[in-house]
Design an enzyme around this catalytic site. Structure first.
Site, mmCIF file in Angstrom:
data_model
loop_
_atom_site.group_PDB
_atom_site.id
_atom_site.type_symbol
_atom_site.label_atom_id
_atom_site.label_comp_id
_atom_site.label_asym_id
_atom_site.label_seq_id
_atom_site.Cartn_x
_atom_site.Cartn_y
_atom_site.Cartn_z
ATOM 1 N N GLY A 83 45.250 35.980 43.800
ATOM 2 C CA GLY A 83 45.455 37.428 43.856
ATOM 3 C C GLY A 83 45.616 37.882 45.295
ATOM 4 N N ILE A 163 47.233 30.489 35.274
ATOM 5 C CA ILE A 163 45.859 30.413 34.756
ATOM 6 C C ILE A 163 45.864 30.477 33.228
ATOM 7 C CG2 ILE A 163 43.627 31.614 34.660
ATOM 8 C CD1 ILE A 163 44.170 32.465 37.618
ATOM 9 N N ARG A 184 55.422 41.422 30.985
ATOM 10 C CA ARG A 184 56.599 42.296 30.949
ATOM 11 C C ARG A 184 57.773 41.620 30.235
ATOM 12 N NH1 ARG A 184 56.640 44.649 36.881
ATOM 13 N NH2 ARG A 184 55.670 42.620 37.056
ATOM 14 N N ARG A 186 59.290 37.891 28.242
ATOM 15 C CA ARG A 186 58.902 36.648 27.559
ATOM 16 C C ARG A 186 59.037 35.464 28.508
ATOM 17 N NH1 ARG A 186 62.071 32.930 23.680
ATOM 18 N NH2 ARG A 186 60.470 31.386 23.957
ATOM 19 N N ARG A 243 40.846 40.523 38.116
ATOM 20 C CA ARG A 243 40.236 41.433 39.074
ATOM 21 C C ARG A 243 39.513 42.518 38.293
ATOM 22 N NH1 ARG A 243 40.947 38.037 42.276
ATOM 23 N NH2 ARG A 243 42.161 38.045 44.192
ATOM 24 N N ASP A 267 34.116 37.359 35.205
ATOM 25 C CA ASP A 267 33.922 36.694 36.496
ATOM 26 C C ASP A 267 34.191 37.670 37.630
ATOM 27 O OD1 ASP A 267 33.367 34.534 38.221
ATOM 28 O OD2 ASP A 267 35.508 34.203 38.538
ATOM 29 N N HIS A 291 32.158 36.168 40.664
ATOM 30 C CA HIS A 291 33.499 35.734 41.100
ATOM 31 C C HIS A 291 33.477 34.264 41.567
ATOM 32 C CE1 HIS A 291 37.558 37.405 42.722
ATOM 33 N NE2 HIS A 291 37.678 36.170 42.270
ATOM 34 N N GLY A 293 35.429 31.854 40.126
ATOM 35 C CA GLY A 293 36.607 31.193 39.553
ATOM 36 C C GLY A 293 37.084 29.958 40.296
HETATM 37 O O1 LIG Z 1 42.293 33.154 43.896
HETATM 38 C C1 LIG Z 1 41.945 34.279 43.522
HETATM 39 O O2 LIG Z 1 42.599 35.293 43.799
HETATM 40 C C2 LIG Z 1 40.734 34.443 42.730
HETATM 41 O O3 LIG Z 1 40.249 35.525 42.600
HETATM 42 C C3 LIG Z 1 40.134 33.273 42.053
HETATM 43 O O4 LIG Z 1 39.047 33.611 41.238
#
Ligand SMILES: O=C(O)C(=O)CO
Length: 325
Positions: A83, A163, A184, A186, A243, A267, A291, A293
């Site tokens: 992100g 993901i 948005r 396919r 997020r 998360d 967080h 991940g």
């Molecule tokens: O890599 C990212 O942006 C994350 O938030 C991973 O959890």
């Protein structure tokens, strides 16, 4: 091949894994490493002047203030994240500064964690633990802490990038009923995952597990609000690994506490860090993680190497491996 001249790279965090620093140095970089944990904006602003590149290893705003402080010679920036909602992408475009990120390598660890949250929320991990701590372990009740299973469930994804696809790939052997997704457009490879592209309303109405794994943008901000939760099944499990900003947290709290939604696994939250007295932590049917991940060493090293390679490519006037725009 090494680059033709030495270049300076600001490393915004002292814990960026050594292999990335070694890679940069082997390609002629002089690394200027910030020392503060958590990263100090003052230290970054003090050290960034005159660098050719920045490896941005945290989620603080990456904006014109940093770019101005760096100066006009700046030629490359890469985050160590998928992100990039904390980056002012328009400002990078306006200044024609290449910006990279690391989505391709975060997918596996985030997918593992998302499945963990589906199960943890669906099977009362949080409430079950609290039951033990408060001596409420009442196994003699047949209907005690009844959960929901992934088997025979409709799995819905909001967002179907790396993901979600990594989760869908893992779920191929979980005997799910159906995989749905909303994006948005396919995705051509959805056949690989036996996934069906559906409008948002259908995703809400039909999902037994709804997983959010989409970027935070002006379009997706608070997409999951009271109106959305009202359309979901009362037995549904909501999981967010994207997020916190995609969710109206007060509306989620209301849906979970009133029984409109069965459970949630998060998360990501608003804000981060979440205050210890946040009402969402008091809910028995909500599993909340800080967080985590990408918090495995394997993935963190891969993220740092991809960020370093993004920078090296841009310095060598080649396209970044993983450009953000
Ligand atoms: O890599 C990212 O942006 C994350 O938030 C991973 O959890």
């Amino acid at each position: 091949m090494s680059v033709s001249r030495a270049f300076k790279v600001l490393i915004s965090h002292p814990q960026v894994p050594a292999p990335a620093l070694q890679l940069l140095c082997s390609r002629g970089a002089e690394t200027i490493i910030c020392k503060s944990v958590p990263p100090s904006r003052d230290e970054i602003l003090e050290k960034v002047g005159g660098v050719d590149a920045i490896l941005w290893a945290h989620y603080q705003p990456l904006n014109a203030v940093i770019l101005d402080a760096a100066g006009p010679q700046l030629r490359a920036v890469s985050t160590m994240s998928s992100g990039i909602d904390f980056a002012d992408v328009e400002e990078f475009k306006r200044r024609k500064i290449p910006l990279g990120h690391t989505p391709g390598v975060v997918k596996n660890s985030v997918a593992d964690l998302a499945i963990g949250l589906m199960i943890a929320a669906g099977r009362h991990f949080h409430a079950g633990r609290t039951d033990i701590e408060t001596s409420q372990w009442v196994t003699e009740h047949i209907d005690w802490r009844m959960g929901v299973e992934i088997r025979d469930s409709v799995i819905g994804f909001f967002g179907f990038g790396g993901i979600s696809q990594a989760i869908a790939k893992r779920l191929q052997c979980w005997d799910v009923a159906k995989i749905l997704y909303t994006t948005r457009n396919r995705k051509e490879n959805d056949v690989d995952y036996k996934a069906e592209h559906v409008p948002f309303e259908r995703l809400l109405q039909e999902s037994d597990f709804l997983v959010v794994a989409a970027p935070l943008t002006s379009e997706t901000r608070e997409k999951f609000n009271s109106k959305a939760f009202a359309q979901m099944k009362g037995s549904a499990v909501f999981v967010n690994v994207a997020r916190g900003g995609l969710v109206n947290q007060a509306d989620l709290h209301e849906a979970l506490s009133s029984g409109k939604l069965f459970a949630a696994g998060l998360d990501v939250t608003t804000p981060e860090p979440l205050p210890a007295d946040s009402p969402i932590l008091k809910l028995p049917n909500c599993v909340v993680l800080p967080h985590l991940g990408t918090q495995t060493m394997k993935t963190t090293i891969e993220m740092s190497l991809l960020a370093a390679n993004n920078i090296i490519n841009a310095i060598e006037d080649k396209p970044m491996l993983s450009p953000a725009y």
